[in-house]
Enzyme design. Structure first.
Site, PDB file in Angstrom:
ATOM      1  CE  LYS A 126      -3.759   2.009   2.832  1.00 15.52           C
ATOM      2  NZ  LYS A 126      -4.541   1.778   4.073  1.00 15.52           N
ATOM      3  CB  SER A 201      -7.548   3.680   2.789  1.00 21.20           C
ATOM      4  OG  SER A 201      -6.846   3.023   3.832  1.00 21.20           O
ATOM      5  CB  SER A 225      -8.423   0.690   5.574  1.00 25.37           C
ATOM      6  OG  SER A 225      -9.121   1.912   5.684  1.00 25.37           O
TER       7      SER A 225
END
Length: 523
Positions: A126, A201, A225
């Site tokens: 990420k 996210s 997330s």
């Protein structure tokens, strides 16, 4: 229900439906991206643990494995926009070093396995985590030129275990929205249907793993997330017991009470890889869990709750998700010979309010979200909203909305205090219910992956995941096949603190008995 409450519910639902109707009307005239073809290369369909074993034994070269994943990324990324910055050349050089290590025979296979449990396995990260030489903007334009000079702790541990990072993946602006879109990299698109969201996210992570461009990844979770992107993309994600995996090296990091909510954890295409990656991520903290303990699934207690009890702010659960959960209950009862008890936990209907209160109960220690967005300068959320309306703001609408909402969160200290007390009561109730051998089945979300922008009309639906960050419970998101429309279904498997081994064991069992991840484009 009081008359005032009925009117409020009616107004909220009517406005939400109107906004959804407008968004769907606009989407009818949007360009339709092509659908993906399923991955064909057998290496792309192999669990990380098996890939590492094959590489250690010299059955396949790491350079061949890494090149296969790079080729897949190049094939799918123009459609899904999941990997936003690559390090393909570095990855191939590192793969050659792995091949040289194996061919040198300086270590036997057992030693290689002990020292490098993920030897040669492609890894995605990420973008919010530091990966040396890679950007770490978290979608914030003012950080666009930043390049990491070091690795986040979990990234460093995965690299030392032999994993080969191929690049960084998209996220929402400052990691606080459940659609992965920002003004630097644009929007990521669902591999099962590009007109739908990937979640956030850690949306780019879930997306690239599901599409076959990576097999394991690094995600973070303060309100779902890890689990929402894992659910929307049909893969596995695990939010560990808090404090097990270090959060160091991500932006934004948590401060104050939010440190108890934020968790870093693994996202994997195969459930069998979750314990392996978690062990590497956790380091010595893994001793606090019981991952090596054998789990007798038929001896566990099982509970199932099909909705949150009727939260004012959250959409009702889709019928297909309820049916999928009921099929799972029947499957467990028939296959394991257990009884799954339906339950109703009253205070779960306050999940959004509890999460919101927990996020604002920092006593001034946590950095203001508007200050994070400003990144050293000054930012007025109301003014930015006006600028956004005329296309002049540097920020996304969800980020601006969150900055505005944050200012109102502190205006009701008495209400927040009541919600914090409800959280304490709820934690005691669920921990008492589950004990040391209990499992709770709970929806991953109230909706099957929405179309792009639809979350703007239902912004609080993340409450189904966010509540477990407040309660500090370990949760594994598990795929349950595809909907009639070809989008992933899923379930959250919840247990009490430090009993991560129970949720991981059940996820692995369901993978074997129900099939797990379904390649996009295969149906």
């Amino acid at each position: 229900m009081s008359i005032a409450r009925r009117i409020l519910v009616l107004v909220m639902r009517t406005s939400s439906r109107l906004l959804l109707a407008v968004i769907r009307l606009v989407s009818l005239f949007s360009r339709k991206p092509p659908y993906l073809s399923p991955p064909r290369d057998p290496l792309l369909l192999t669990p990380a643990s098996v890939l590492a074993e094959k590489i250690r034994r010299g059955e396949v070269k790491c350079s061949v494995v890494v090149q296969s994943f790079i080729s897949r990324i190049r094939e799918v990324n123009p459609t899904i926009n999941a990997l936003v910055y690559d390090r393909f050349d570095e990855a191939l050089n590192e793969a050659k070093a792995v091949d040289d290590l194996v061919s040198s025979r300086a270590h036997d296979e057992a030693t290689l396995k002990e020292n490098y449990p993920l030897l040669g396995v492609p890894l995605s990260v990420k973008e919010a985590f530091a990966l040396q030489g890679m950007p770490q903007s978290s979608g914030l334009l003012s950080r666009q030129s930043l390049r990491s000079e070091h690795d986040a702790v979990v990234v460093s541990r995965l690299k030392r275990a032999g994993a080969v990072p191929v690049g960084v993946t998209n996220c929402s602006e400052l990691c606080m929205w459940y659609e992965s879109s920002n003004n630097i990299y644009g929007r990521s698109r669902n591999p099962y249907n590009p007109q739908h969201i990937v979640g956030g996210s850690s949306g780019g992570e879930g997306c690239i793993i599901a599409a076959g461009g990576s097999v394991i990844g690094v995600g973070s979770d303060i309100g779902g997330s890890i689990r929402m992107p894992a659910y929307f993309n049909g893969i596995y994600g695990h939010k560990p017991t808090p404090g097990i995996v270090p959060n160091d090296g991500q932006f934004p990091d948590a401060h104050g009470s939010r440190t108890e909510l934020l968790c870093t954890g693994p996202m994997c295409r195969y459930a069998v890889d979750l314990p392996l990656v978690l062990k590497v991520m956790a380091g010595k903290n893994i001793e606090k869990l019981f991952l090596n303990k054998e789990v007798s699934l038929h001896k566990l207690k099982y509970f199932s709750m099909e909705n949150d009890g009727g939260c004012l702010f959250v959409s009702p659960v889709d019928k297909e998700l309820v049916e999928a959960q009921r099929r799972l209950v029947k499957h467990l009862e028939a296959e394991l010979g257990v009884s799954v008890q339906p339950i109703k936990i009253y205070n779960l209907r306050y999940s959004f309010q509890i999460w919101s209160a927990a996020m604002s109960s920092d006593g001034g220690e946590a950095q203001n979200f508007a200050d994070l967005m400003a990144n050293g300068s000054t930012m007025w959320p109301g003014f930015e909203l006006l600028k956004w309306m005329v296309g002049l703001s540097n920020y996304t609408l969800p980020a601006i909305g969150l900055a505005i909402a944050e200012k109102f969160a502190h205006l009701n200290p008495e209400g927040n205090a009541k919600m914090i007390q409800k959280a304490k009561n709820l934690k005691e109730e669920i921990n008492s219910l589950l004990g040391f051998n209990g499992i709770l089945l709970y929806p991953s979300h109230s909706k099957i992956a929405p179309k792009h922008n639809e979350p703007l009309a239902v912004p609080f639906n993340f409450a189904y995941t966010g509540i477990f960050n407040v309660l500090g419970l370990p949760v594994t998101q598990c795929p349950l096949g595809l909907s009639e429309g070809g989008l992933p279904l899923g379930i959250q498997i919840v247990s009490s603190p430090y009993n991560d081994h129970l949720t991981l064991a059940l996820a692995q069992h369901l993978e074997k008995s129900l099939g797990g991840w379904t390649p996009p484009g295969s149906i």
